[in-house]
Design a protein around this motif. Sequence first.
Motif, PDB file in Angstrom:
ATOM      1  N   LEU A 111       0.767  -1.278   0.097  1.00  0.00           N
ATOM      2  CA  LEU A 111      -0.046  -0.130   0.181  1.00  0.00           C
ATOM      3  C   LEU A 111       0.888   1.118  -0.257  1.00  0.00           C
ATOM      4  N   ALA A 150       4.676   5.335  -5.548  1.00  0.00           N
ATOM      5  CA  ALA A 150       4.809   4.886  -6.992  1.00  0.00           C
ATOM      6  C   ALA A 150       3.989   5.935  -7.807  1.00  0.00           C
ATOM      7  N   LEU A 151       2.950   6.494  -7.173  1.00  0.00           N
ATOM      8  CA  LEU A 151       2.061   7.580  -7.783  1.00  0.00           C
ATOM      9  C   LEU A 151       2.641   8.899  -7.552  1.00  0.00           C
ATOM     10  N   GLY A 152       4.012   8.965  -7.032  1.00  0.00           N
ATOM     11  CA  GLY A 152       4.608  10.301  -6.905  1.00  0.00           C
ATOM     12  C   GLY A 152       4.224  11.065  -5.742  1.00  0.00           C
ATOM     13  N   VAL A 153       3.468  10.294  -4.664  1.00  0.00           N
ATOM     14  CA  VAL A 153       3.032  11.112  -3.563  1.00  0.00           C
ATOM     15  C   VAL A 153       4.155  11.173  -2.540  1.00  0.00           C
ATOM     16  N   THR A 201       3.145  12.455   2.959  1.00  0.00           N
ATOM     17  CA  THR A 201       1.575  12.452   2.771  1.00  0.00           C
ATOM     18  C   THR A 201       1.156  11.331   2.549  1.00  0.00           C
ATOM     19  N   LYS A 217      -2.100  10.243   4.539  1.00  0.00           N
ATOM     20  CA  LYS A 217      -3.386   9.823   3.942  1.00  0.00           C
ATOM     21  C   LYS A 217      -3.495   8.471   3.469  1.00  0.00           C
ATOM     22  N   ILE A 258       9.922  12.201  -6.682  1.00  0.00           N
ATOM     23  CA  ILE A 258       8.393  12.255  -6.876  1.00  0.00           C
ATOM     24  C   ILE A 258       8.142  12.623  -8.062  1.00  0.00           C
ATOM     25  N   ARG A 286       8.601   9.758 -10.576  1.00  0.00           N
ATOM     26  CA  ARG A 286       7.273   8.501 -10.003  1.00  0.00           C
ATOM     27  C   ARG A 286       6.003   8.954 -11.073  1.00  0.00           C
ATOM     28  N   ARG A 287       5.938  10.507 -11.028  1.00  0.00           N
ATOM     29  CA  ARG A 287       4.651  10.782 -11.837  1.00  0.00           C
ATOM     30  C   ARG A 287       4.866  10.510 -13.101  1.00  0.00           C
ATOM     31  N   PHE A 302      -6.152   1.142  -3.188  1.00  0.00           N
ATOM     32  CA  PHE A 302      -6.176   1.616  -1.815  1.00  0.00           C
ATOM     33  C   PHE A 302      -7.482   1.146  -0.985  1.00  0.00           C
ATOM     34  N   THR A 325      -9.084   1.902   1.543  1.00  0.00           N
ATOM     35  CA  THR A 325     -10.079   2.840   2.388  1.00  0.00           C
ATOM     36  C   THR A 325     -10.758   3.716   1.444  1.00  0.00           C
ATOM     37  N   MET A 326     -10.550   3.518   0.003  1.00  0.00           N
ATOM     38  CA  MET A 326     -11.213   4.302  -1.035  1.00  0.00           C
ATOM     39  C   MET A 326     -12.000   3.627  -1.881  1.00  0.00           C
ATOM     40  N   GLY A 346      -4.054   9.637  -7.202  1.00  0.00           N
ATOM     41  CA  GLY A 346      -2.663  10.235  -7.649  1.00  0.00           C
ATOM     42  C   GLY A 346      -2.876  11.902  -7.609  1.00  0.00           C
ATOM     43  N   ARG A 392      -5.506  13.330  -5.816  1.00  0.00           N
ATOM     44  CA  ARG A 392      -5.880  13.748  -4.289  1.00  0.00           C
ATOM     45  C   ARG A 392      -4.973  13.668  -3.578  1.00  0.00           C
ATOM     46  N   LEU A 393      -4.130  12.643  -3.545  1.00  0.00           N
ATOM     47  CA  LEU A 393      -2.986  12.470  -2.640  1.00  0.00           C
ATOM     48  C   LEU A 393      -1.930  13.487  -2.780  1.00  0.00           C
ATOM     49  N   ASN A 394      -1.676  13.851  -3.967  1.00  0.00           N
ATOM     50  CA  ASN A 394      -0.894  14.949  -4.399  1.00  0.00           C
ATOM     51  C   ASN A 394      -1.348  16.339  -4.002  1.00  0.00           C
ATOM     52  N   GLY A 395      -2.596  16.483  -3.660  1.00  0.00           N
ATOM     53  CA  GLY A 395      -3.344  17.749  -3.498  1.00  0.00           C
ATOM     54  C   GLY A 395      -3.508  18.737  -5.037  1.00  0.00           C
ATOM     55  N   ARG A 442      -5.587   3.749 -12.301  1.00  0.00           N
ATOM     56  CA  ARG A 442      -4.939   4.767 -11.486  1.00  0.00           C
ATOM     57  C   ARG A 442      -3.633   5.218 -11.960  1.00  0.00           C
ATOM     58  N   ALA A 443      -2.763   4.154 -12.563  1.00  0.00           N
ATOM     59  CA  ALA A 443      -1.489   4.728 -13.047  1.00  0.00           C
ATOM     60  C   ALA A 443      -1.687   5.572 -14.249  1.00  0.00           C
ATOM     61  N   MET A 446      -2.534   9.392 -13.959  1.00  0.00           N
ATOM     62  CA  MET A 446      -1.472  10.490 -13.883  1.00  0.00           C
ATOM     63  C   MET A 446      -0.867  10.879 -15.158  1.00  0.00           C
TER      64      MET A 446
END
Lengths: 277, 252
Positions: free
Chosen positions: A168, A174-177, A181, A185, B80, B83-84, B96, B98-99, B108, B110-113, B161-162, B165
């Motif tokens: 997880l 891997a999403l660049g988070v 964070t 999150k 960072i 990886r984007r 995830f 919880t989502m 990608g 949301r978590l990155n704001g 999800r990948a 981005m």
Amino acid sequence: MKASSTGYRIIKDKLFISGVVLFSFLSIVPLLLILFYIIKNGIAVINWDFLTQLPRPMGEEGGGIINAIVGTLMLIVIACLVSVPVGVTAGIYLNEYRTGKIAESVRMAVEVIMGIPSIIIGIIAYTWIVIPLGSFSALSGGVALAIMMLPVIIKSTEETLKLVPNTLREASLALGVPYSTTIIKVIIPAGLSGIITGILLGVARVAGETAPLLFTAFGNPFMNYNILEPVNSLPLLIFVYATSPYQEWHSLAWGASLVLVVFVLLMNFITKLVTRR
Amino acid sequence: MNETFLRTEKLSALFNGERVVKNVTITFQKNKVTAIMGPSGCGKTTLIRCINRMHELIPGAATTGKIFLYDDEIGSINPILVRRKIGMVFQKPNPFPTMSIYENVIAGYRLNGFHLSRDEMNATVEESLRKAALWDEVKDVLHRKGTFLSGGQQQRLCIARALAMKPEVILLDEPTSALDPKATSRIEELIVELKDAVSILIVTHNTAQAARVSEYTAFMYLGELVEFGSTKKMFTVPENSKTEEYLMGKFG
Ligand SMILES: Nc1ncnc2c1ncn2[C@@H]1O[C@H](COP(=O)(O)OP(=O)(O)OP(=O)(O)O)[C@@H](O)[C@H]1O
Ligand SMILES: [Mg+2]
């Protein structure tokens, strides 16, 4: 020969099982007795006035324990405000940095605090807060309880987060988070129910503590909302009333015990609900 | 038509001082599918994890050599950002928990704001799920938890999800190893459809899969790149005897 030895084994097995059943039953007997006595003696005094009125002076009929209920809630809120941020952060740290000198020392400190008698934690809060501020206070009582909650929260946070799969964390990274964070999150939400469980168990643990409050929260026969003044609490009230020579106060103590036990059982019940989800 | 956009130069990867990827120099073409195959433990996963700088996150891991994305050395770009641009789908589906499905797709952002309007979010979710060939199956249950889906659907959710981005390239680490044949062929079709939009590196154990989906194939053995070239050529006239043995199923 063979048959009889099998028969013997079957009997031994049966004996063993009945022994296990017997002893498990014996272990819940004290709990049942405690509940029985508290309910039997406490239920009679519980009514709306008891829960909403201040204590009356000796000799007057009636009166309640609202100041102790409010005081206990204040102490718990203060204890949570102090121990939750510190405890959860420390738990996260221990999970992220499993090895290393600091992690080892924190882990050892947690074990040590766990084993310190609660009265001594009271003395520590006394020297840290009561002496410098010059007064017994809800704040010092809350801090004493916070110190007692810390190890529970730290341990349960660490153990919960250990169970959050590493895949997880990698999915998020891997999403660049960014790392921070990802922790806030992704990792914490995934372990949230376990963290809440730890906090509730911590609350249940300290709600009934008397010793650390003796020279911190101190007790107060009046209502007090100021965190820098002494407050009453349920266990303190029970202690004072139960050790008094007056019959009426004894029954008030039983009533307060019932309230306290119900509160603690409620905490445990909510904990169960949270973990089941 | 062929354009190299990603290449490694004498890349080695180490775990606690032990080299598990050895001096790999390889080029990847834009909008093509490149398969990386080889027996278990030969360093395929480690190689692609170097490319999106996930390798360095493991305690005791290190790399030497260089990786270039276009003209930039990725070691000099913030991980960072790397990886984007370089998305990854893992061997085991990892939505995830919880989502919801919807939230997973735009995780990608949301978590990155990153702030997207409702419409932009809806559009991104639909487009990504369509590309991942999952839209029709989930369009009515977008707000259910992603973990309710089947394994193959979860894997496509992770691909969506990948893709959301809009990466340059997506790294697929044995994306079908946990799936049944039907879900596997679904994902293989998907890979072929996707390459117009994104370049793909796929790690696979399965030589038939490499032959079906890829234009280029790399064969690794004991951490070294043994052979690399067009898939057609490698499967018909392999240059190296090890490659030939592997393709004939003699080991691996
Ligand atoms: N976290 C780790 N720590 C130490 N060594 C590792 C770690 N991960 C992998 N290795 C070692 O690195 C080598 C290459 O592993 P890698 O996972 O890259 O192989 P692979 O080709 O992907 O294998 P598979 O097909 O089984 O997935 C193996 O020898 C493995 O033991
Ligand atoms: Mg692998």
